[in-house]
Motif scaffolding. Sequence first.
Motif, PDB file in Angstrom:
ATOM      1  N   TRP A   1       0.818  -1.213   0.000  1.00 32.71           N
ATOM      2  CA  TRP A   1       0.000   0.000   0.000  1.00 32.71           C
ATOM      3  C   TRP A   1       0.857   1.271   0.000  1.00 32.71           C
ATOM      4  N   ASN A   2       2.083   1.168   0.502  1.00 34.15           N
ATOM      5  CA  ASN A   2       2.930   2.349   0.738  1.00 34.15           C
ATOM      6  C   ASN A   2       3.053   3.254  -0.464  1.00 34.15           C
ATOM      7  N   ARG A   3       2.899   4.545  -0.207  1.00 32.05           N
ATOM      8  CA  ARG A   3       3.134   5.603  -1.186  1.00 32.05           C
ATOM      9  C   ARG A   3       2.321   5.417  -2.461  1.00 32.05           C
ATOM     10  N   LYS A   4       1.088   4.965  -2.267  1.00 29.47           N
ATOM     11  CA  LYS A   4       0.149   4.833  -3.377  1.00 29.47           C
ATOM     12  C   LYS A   4      -1.143   5.566  -3.015  1.00 29.47           C
ATOM     13  N   PRO A   5      -1.805   6.141  -4.014  1.00 31.56           N
ATOM     14  CA  PRO A   5      -3.027   6.897  -3.742  1.00 31.56           C
ATOM     15  C   PRO A   5      -4.283   6.040  -3.764  1.00 31.56           C
ATOM     16  N   PHE A   6      -5.317   6.585  -3.140  1.00 33.28           N
ATOM     17  CA  PHE A   6      -6.619   5.917  -3.184  1.00 33.28           C
ATOM     18  C   PHE A   6      -7.734   6.952  -3.116  1.00 33.28           C
TER      19      PHE A   6
ATOM     20  N   GLY B   1      -5.533   4.656   5.938  1.00 31.61           N
ATOM     21  CA  GLY B   1      -4.624   4.864   4.823  1.00 31.61           C
ATOM     22  C   GLY B   1      -3.383   5.651   5.204  1.00 31.61           C
ATOM     23  N   VAL B   2      -3.546   6.668   6.037  1.00 29.71           N
ATOM     24  CA  VAL B   2      -2.386   7.456   6.484  1.00 29.71           C
ATOM     25  C   VAL B   2      -1.385   6.558   7.198  1.00 29.71           C
ATOM     26  N   GLU B   3      -1.872   5.677   8.053  1.00 28.13           N
ATOM     27  CA  GLU B   3      -0.964   4.786   8.786  1.00 28.13           C
ATOM     28  C   GLU B   3      -0.276   3.797   7.853  1.00 28.13           C
ATOM     29  N   LEU B   4      -0.916   3.467   6.735  1.00 24.92           N
ATOM     30  CA  LEU B   4      -0.312   2.578   5.739  1.00 24.92           C
ATOM     31  C   LEU B   4       0.557   3.354   4.741  1.00 24.92           C
ATOM     32  N   GLN B   5       0.769   4.631   5.015  1.00 27.79           N
ATOM     33  CA  GLN B   5       1.587   5.512   4.176  1.00 27.79           C
ATOM     34  C   GLN B   5       1.007   5.661   2.773  1.00 27.79           C
ATOM     35  N   MET B   6      -0.320   5.716   2.724  1.00 27.88           N
ATOM     36  CA  MET B   6      -1.018   5.931   1.459  1.00 27.88           C
ATOM     37  C   MET B   6      -1.347   7.417   1.310  1.00 27.88           C
TER      38      MET B   6
END
Length: 197
Positions: free
Chosen positions: A107-112, A133-138
């Motif tokens: 998930w890291n550094r990917k948008p959603f 999502g913030v915690e997953l670095q999204m």
Amino acid sequence: MNSKPGIAVIIGSTRPTRFADVPAQWILKQARARGDMDVELVDLRDHPLPFFDEMASNMWMPSRNPEAIRWQETVGRFDGYIFVVAEYNHSVTGVLKNALDQAYKEWNRKPFTAIGYGGIGAARAVEHLRLIGVELQMVSTHAAVHIGGSDFFAVHPMFGNKPIEDIEASLLPSARTALDELLWWARATMAAKALEA
């Protein structure tokens, strides 16, 4: 960098009576019609994940469960995500939260972005999704699509059971904005990753 971002539409409910297929197919159609992203449907029904029971997140050590590994490989193929969100008790479904927990690096550094549905358009669930999502670095888009209020009751099978096209005019502006933002962030994060490679 000319390649189109690969985007997954992730259906976040597995209930037999789910409504999720209607918004999922609608947003899939909108995203594919643009021609600037490669979009694929990913259904959690096809990924019978156990409840998260690994020693740690796969950020720190490899997962052992074959279904968790298959899920990580699936979501890892994409550059961004559109989550189809139902609201259960002011939050996302348990199966969606579990699916998010079963991966980390992928998930890291990917948008959603999201398309939510329910009485208030799953607004609280989408906000909760953004916190996760913030915690997953999204990277969350600013915009999301919310099917709520009279629109939701018009199209839900237990109430109006009308085709989603009947309410499309009220959904298209937010869908365009959400998809525009998703595309921008997907391109930006893909470019940044390419510089690191």
